[in-house]
Design an enzyme around this catalytic site. Structure first.
Site, PDB file in Angstrom:
ATOM      1  N   ASP A 224      -5.567   6.713   4.987  1.00 35.67           N
ATOM      2  CA  ASP A 224      -4.563   7.640   4.478  1.00 35.67           C
ATOM      3  C   ASP A 224      -4.274   7.368   2.999  1.00 35.67           C
ATOM      4  O   ASP A 224      -4.131   6.207   2.594  1.00 35.67           O
ATOM      5  CB  ASP A 224      -3.285   7.428   5.307  1.00 35.67           C
ATOM      6  CG  ASP A 224      -2.223   8.482   5.056  1.00 35.67           C
ATOM      7  OD1 ASP A 224      -2.467   9.656   5.383  1.00 35.67           O
ATOM      8  OD2 ASP A 224      -1.154   8.139   4.536  1.00 35.67           O
ATOM      9  N   GLU A 273     -18.642  -7.251   9.198  1.00 30.96           N
ATOM     10  CA  GLU A 273     -18.656  -8.370  10.153  1.00 30.96           C
ATOM     11  C   GLU A 273     -19.029  -7.883  11.554  1.00 30.96           C
ATOM     12  O   GLU A 273     -19.299  -8.674  12.445  1.00 30.96           O
ATOM     13  CB  GLU A 273     -17.262  -9.023  10.237  1.00 30.96           C
ATOM     14  CG  GLU A 273     -16.886  -9.827   9.015  1.00 30.96           C
ATOM     15  CD  GLU A 273     -15.383 -10.162   8.984  1.00 30.96           C
ATOM     16  OE1 GLU A 273     -14.670  -9.937   9.991  1.00 30.96           O
ATOM     17  OE2 GLU A 273     -14.932 -10.636   7.929  1.00 30.96           O
TER      18      GLU A 273
HETATM   19  C1  GLC Z   1      -1.566  11.958   4.219  1.00 33.15           C
HETATM   20  C2  GLC Z   1      -1.379  12.483   5.619  1.00 33.15           C
HETATM   21  C3  GLC Z   1      -0.085  13.236   5.686  1.00 33.15           C
HETATM   22  C4  GLC Z   1       1.034  12.282   5.339  1.00 33.15           C
HETATM   23  C5  GLC Z   1       0.812  11.628   3.985  1.00 33.15           C
HETATM   24  C6  GLC Z   1       1.716  10.454   3.777  1.00 33.15           C
HETATM   25  O1  GLC Z   1      -1.735  12.964   3.297  1.00 33.15           O
HETATM   26  O2  GLC Z   1      -2.473  13.264   5.977  1.00 33.15           O
HETATM   27  O3  GLC Z   1       0.128  13.802   6.940  1.00 33.15           O
HETATM   28  O4  GLC Z   1       2.240  12.983   5.325  1.00 33.15           O
HETATM   29  O5  GLC Z   1      -0.496  11.130   3.879  1.00 33.15           O
HETATM   30  O6  GLC Z   1       1.347   9.398   4.607  1.00 33.15           O
END
Ligand code: GLC
Length: 565
Positions: A224, A273
C-alpha cells in the site's frame, strides 16, 4: 447455494511446487474481506466466509487472490488503518482461520497475496500509543514524524500541507502532562499517522512482519502507498504550493523518492529466503516512467499500472496505453499489470456508463453519485456493455490482470447509500465534494433472496440496493449470457491460450476498432464505437471462441470484443 462445487484436491504445492514466475501472467482477484462473504452473520465479511467461497473462486478460474487488510482496525479507513500487523480483526476471524484459508486456497490451486500497509499505522497501534505517552524527542516519537507547531504557543501546524483525504496533514496531540503538544504528520486520515522510515526499528519490524506472513504460507504482498515511505523533510518545511511545484524526479521531499528503493531491496532479501520467492506488487501512483523502479527484480518485482483504469473507453487511448506499458515492463524485466476496477475507484461498468457533460467530473463519477443515482445520468446497460468488452480486451493482454470482487457480476457502483450509513473518510472529510468509495464496497449479492442476498444471515454492514438481486451469483449462474459466465469462460480460455509476453497489432482500417494477436494465433478484436465490424476483413482465420455480445455471420457488433483462433 448454487456455488457449492467440490474443491478438487490437485493444486499447490504438488502441481507447481516452486514456479518462481507464477505471477507474471496471473489473473488475480481482489477480495475486500469485510464485504465478500459473512459466515458468522454479524454483517461483516470474514475469513470463514472466504473459505466457504473457495469453490466459487476455483470455478471462476483465477490464479490468486489478493485480500485487502484484515488486521485489527477501528476502520477509520476501511482497514487501511492497522492496529497490529500480525493479527486478525476478531470480527474477521483468527490466525487459525487464516491458516485454514491458506490451506484451502492452496489445495484449490489458488495463491494468496496479502495487503501490507507500511506508510502509516493506525493511531491505536501500540507504537503510536507509546509515542503519546512519551516525551518530545523520545525514541517512541521517533518512529513517527512529530514536529513542534508554529505561532507563539505552537498552535499553528508545522506547515499548511493538505492530506490526501482532505483537511490538514498535521494533527496536534496532547502531551502526557495534559498540555497542548506537538503535531504529527498524516498523509491520509488523522487516524493514520505516517511512520518514520529513517528509523531502524521501523524497518526491522516490517521485515519481521513479512516473514511472519511468509512463514504462514502467503505467496506475496500488495504494498500500500509504496511510493510514500521515504521522506526527507527539511527543518524549514515547504508550503503546499512549493511542494506541488517541485519535480517528481526522485528528489521530492515526500513522494516517490529514489531512496525508497533501499527499503525494498531489503524486503527483496526476505522474499528470496523463500521457495518460491514471495512476490510483491507496488501500489505506487507515480509518473509512468518511474514505475519500473518499483517493478525491478531487486525491489518489489511488480507495480500496478493504473493507466487503463484512468482511460476512457476509447480505441486510441487503449492502444497507446498497451504499447507503452508493454515496452515499459521490458525495461525492468517485470510483466505489466492491468486494472479496470478496485476498492478505491468507481466501478468500470459505471464509469463507462456516465453521461455527464463535464468530462472531468464524468471520469471521477462524483457528479453522478452526488446527484443521487442511476436514473439521472447513468446509461447502465451501455456501461456494462462497454465494461464487458473492456474486460475481454484486458484479459487477452500479456501481463497480469487484477480483478476486483463483483466486477465478474457486472456490478455497478451503488449510489443510493444514505449519508448516515457511509463509512469512507473521503466522504466525511470532503463535505459536498466527494461521496467517497463506499459505492464499490457494498457486500456482494450471492443469492436472489435473504436478508443480505446471501452475503450473510443478517443485514450487511453497507446497505445493498434491491437491484443487486438481478446481479446475484445465483441469478447469473444459470444464465449463459451473464457476466459471471463470460468471466468464467474468459478465464478458462485465457489459462489455456496464454503464451509468450508479446502481442502484434493488426491493422483494422477503422480507428474505432483494435485488433491484436498473440504468438499462438489467439486474436482479440474490440469495437470501441457503436459501429459493427466484419471480422472477415481482418483475414484472421479461425472461429470465434468467445465474445461479449453475440457475433452473427462474422459481424462483431459495436462496443464489444471477440476472441478468435
Ligand atoms: C491506498 C489504498 C486505499 C487507502 C490508502 C491509505 O491507496 O488502496 O484504500 O485508503 O492507501 O492507506
Amino acid at each position: 447455494m448454487s456455488t457449492s462445487t467440490t474443491v478438487e484436491t490437485q493444486g499447490l504445492p504438488d502441481t507447481q511446487p516452486s514456479d518462481p514466475n507464477w505471477w507474471r501472467q496471473a489473473a488475480v482477484y481482489q477480495i475486500y474481506p469485510r464485504s465478500f462473504s459473512d459466515a458468522d452473520g454479524n454483517g461483516v465479511g470474514d475469513l470463514r466466509g472466504i473459505i466457504s467461497r473457495v469453490p466459487y473462486l476455483q470455478d471462476l478460474g483465477i490464479d490468486a487472490v489478493w485480500i485487502s487488510p484484515f488486521y485489527p482496525s477501528a476502520l477509520a479507513d476501511g482497514g487501511y488503518d492497522v492496529d497490529d500487523y500480525r493479527d486478525i480483526d476478531p470480527r474477521i476471524g483468527t490466525l487459525a482461520d487464516f491458516d485454514q484459508l491458506v490451506e484451502t486456497l492452496h489445495a484449490a490451486g489458488i495463491r494468496l497475496i496479502v495487503d501490507i500497509v507500511p506508510n502509516h499505522t493506525s493511531d491505536r497501534h501500540e507504537w503510536f500509543r507509546e509515542a503519546l505517552r512519551s516525551p518530545r524527542g523520545s525514541a517512541a516519537r521517533d518512529r513517527y514524524i512529530f514536529r513542534d507547531g508554529g505561532g507563539e504557543n505552537g498552535e499553528q501546524p508545522p506547515s499548511d500541507w493538505v492530506s490526501i483525504f482532505g483537511g490538514g496533514a498535521w494533527s496536534r496531540i496532547t502531551e502526557p502532562d495534559g498540555s497542548p503538544g506537538q503535531w504529527y504528520l498524516h498523509h491520509f486520515a488523522p487516524e493514520q499517522p505516517d511512520l518514520n522510515w529513517d528509523n531502524r526499528e521501523v524497518r526491522e519490524d516490517f521485515l519481521y512482519t513479512l516473514r511472519f506472513w511468509s512463514d504462514r504460507g502467503v505467496d506475496g504482498f500488495r504494498v500500500d502507498v509504496a511510493h510514500g515511505l521515504a521522506k526527507d523533510l527539511p527543518e524549514d518545511l515547504h508550503s503546499q504550493a512549493e511542494l506541488d511545484a517541485l519535480p517528481k524526479d526522485g528528489s521530492h521531499p515526500t513522494w516517490d523518492r529514489d531512496d525508497v528503493h533501499e527499503i525494498y531491496r531489503e524486503w527483496r532479501q526476505v522474499f528470496d529466503e523463500y521457495d518460491p520467492p514471495r512476490i510483491a506488487v507496488a501500489e505506487a501512483w507515480v509518473e509512468s516512467d518511474r514505475r519500473p523502479l518499483y517493478a525491478s527484480a531487486e525491489g518489489l518485482g511488480q507495480a500496478f499500472n493504473f493507466d487503463l483504469l484512468e482511460a476512457d473507453f476509447d480505441a486510441s487511448q487503449f492502444r497507446e496505453i498497451v504499447s507503452f506499458n508493454l515496452d515499459l515492463a521490458k525495461t525492468s524485466g517485470s510483466s505489466t499489470t492491468w486494472v479496470l476496477s478496485n476498492h478505491d475507484v468507481v466501478r468500470h461498468a459505471t464509469r463507462y456508463g456516465l453521461t455527464e457533460s463535464d468530462p472531468e467530473e464524468e471520469k471521477a463519477g462524483t457528479n453522478w453519485l452526488l446527484a443521487g443515482g442511476p436514473q439521472a445520468q447513468l446509461d447502465a446497460e451501455g456501461g456494462l456493455r462497454r465494461a464487458r468488452a473492456a474486460t475481454l480486451f484486458e484479459l487477452a493482454l500479456p501481463g497480469s490482470a487484477y480483478l476486483y470482487q463483483g466486477e465478474e457480476l457486472g456490478l455497478h457502483e451503488v449510489a443510493e447509500i444514505p449519508e448516515d450509513q457511509r463509512q469512507d473518510p473521503t466522504f466525511f472529510r470532503n463535505p459536498g465534494v466527494s461521496v467517497g468509495r463506499d459505492g464499490c464496497r457494498v457486500p456482494l449479492p450471492w443469492s436472489a433472496q435473504g436478508p443480505s442476498f446471501g452475503f450473510g444471515d443478517g443485514a450487511a454492514h453497507l446497505p445493498q440496493p434491491e437491484w443487486f438481486r438481478d446481479f446475484s451469483v445465483e441469478t447469473e449462474q444459470t444464465d449463459p449470457e451473464s457476466t459471471l459466465n463470460l468471466y468464467r469462460e474468459a478465464l478458462r480460455l485465457r489459462a489455456q491460450l496464454h503464451s509468450g509476453e508479446s502481442l502484434t497489432w493488426l491493422e483494422t482500417g477503422d480507428p474505432d476498432v483494435l485488433a491484436f494477436t498473440r504468438p499462438n494465433g489467439w486474436t482479440c478484436v474490440t469495437t470501441f464505437g457503436t459501429g459493427s465490424f466484419d471480422l472477415a476483413t481482418l483475414g484472421a482465420a479461425g472461429s470465434v471462441l468467445l465474445s461479449s455480445r453475440p457475433v452473427e455471420q462474422n459481424v462483431l457488433p459495436g462496443e464489444s470484443t471477440a476472441w478468435i483462433r
